[in-house]
Design an enzyme around this catalytic site. Sequence first.
Site, PDB file in Angstrom:
ATOM      1  N   SER A  67      16.901  33.628  16.634  1.00 66.59           N
ATOM      2  CA  SER A  67      17.152  33.528  15.206  1.00 66.59           C
ATOM      3  C   SER A  67      16.892  32.200  14.555  1.00 66.59           C
ATOM      4  CB  SER A  67      18.571  33.594  14.698  1.00 66.59           C
ATOM      5  OG  SER A  67      18.984  35.104  14.809  1.00 66.59           O
ATOM      6  N   LYS A  70      14.785  32.133  11.717  1.00 67.92           N
ATOM      7  CA  LYS A  70      15.061  32.106  10.287  1.00 67.92           C
ATOM      8  C   LYS A  70      14.988  30.753   9.618  1.00 67.92           C
ATOM      9  CE  LYS A  70      18.139  35.928  10.728  1.00 67.92           C
ATOM     10  NZ  LYS A  70      18.188  36.257  12.333  1.00 67.92           N
ATOM     11  N   SER A 127      23.615  34.894  10.183  1.00 68.54           N
ATOM     12  CA  SER A 127      22.362  35.114  10.811  1.00 68.54           C
ATOM     13  C   SER A 127      21.555  36.329  10.693  1.00 68.54           C
ATOM     14  CB  SER A 127      22.332  34.593  12.103  1.00 68.54           C
ATOM     15  OG  SER A 127      20.719  34.597  12.580  1.00 68.54           O
TER      16      SER A 127
END
Length: 468
Positions: A67, A70, A127
């Site tokens: 993640s 992101k 997330s």
Amino acid sequence: MRQALSGIVSKSGSFFKAAMIVALAVTFAVADVSASMAAQYAAIVIDARTGKVLYSKDANGRRYPASLTKMMTLYLTFEAMTKGRINKTTPVVFSAHAAAQAPTKLGVRAGSAVTVETAILSMVTKSANDSSTALAELLGGTESNFARLMTAKARSLGMSGTVFRNANGLPDPGQFTTAHDMAVLGIALREHFPQYYGYFSTRSFMFGRTRINGHNRLLGRIKGVDGIKTGYTRMSGFNLVSSVADGNRRLVAVVMGGTSGASRDNQMAKLIDAYLPQASTRGNGPLVGRADNGSAAVALSKTLLPKTDVPTPDGRPAEDEEVASAEDSMPVVPAARPAVKVAAMTPAPAPTPQAAPQPEAPAMAAYAEQPKVDPVATASVSSSDTPSGWVVQVASAPTQAGAQAILDQTVEQARAALASATGFTSSYQKGSVTYYRARFGGFGSKTAAWRACDALKKKKIQCYAVQQ
């Protein structure tokens, strides 16, 4: 005959055994490559004022970002906001592809929408994989196009060891990065977008009636930590990028491949404690590559999302003034019509300890059914059916459905101001592209249209009045 057949079978058996051995060897070789990137410790600490590397452990070794991906999705989102292509209240419509992303996710249904700000907050706290994909489709048309933008932007920032294949970091063997590159991106986010960087310190926010708590447990635990992002998949291990500001000292530190959320956090705490005193209190020179306005990423983004940097005129036109030139000043919103109204969101700073993100966690059904809203009447786009006289335009979109979505949202935000108005869409050409205006008609005079527009502006809705 039997002997001949026996020989053939024997030879065939040997051939298949050899083929099996080769296949297994290839499989193990591929597995070895994946294993070399998987869940192995890597770390770096950089003085964010001078760019000096204070600590490094396999910082240029390839790792799966999970993640942390992101961070780049948010970089391009902030860039689009800075250039005026989207804003905090722009609807982010969730396609079937976005809604189907694996947890962790916000749980928005296909065809529904949230605001850009809600999508951002869901990414920095929960997330949310579905929000990341929905933003990617808003900005890039498709997630694969957006991934190309991400990689191009990485190159322009000097992240030579990174390739992106998706917007959220779900497992993809072709998506990789390095601890060094993630540190560069962390510095770039603070350096290039100080006006939006505060989002990374959000510990929780309200989504409708549900409080969404964050995954970054160092916020509030270690003095000066103000973000940035956690990440986890089985192959990546537990990843974390942290930014620290204490007095005049600033650090960006990265830990990748942690064996647990707790051990990763403890290792980060040790690095901060050891190297923050060594950080410089002076200097603030250029640390990372600046975005190149001639880059492929910028060129592609301009073709996918029309530029609207020109501010909307706030003054009323003179009695005989032509207002057609204001067309280029209005927002061009790339949104499909949401099935329900854009969900409300209220940030809340209170921290709540939360376990590290787990892709296997069940989806959160937080997106409650919203009350039904009477749709704004949509007239035909033919000139013979559009209202005559004075109208108020609020935006335009590349699709009629997108323009209709804007009408619906505007009515929800300013129902009283538009009580006697009728919403409609009308098309216009700009070069070789067709756009659709989102307008309200039915005003009896120019003064009535001006008053309606003034009421909309008080609610932060851009508009202008024009006579058809």
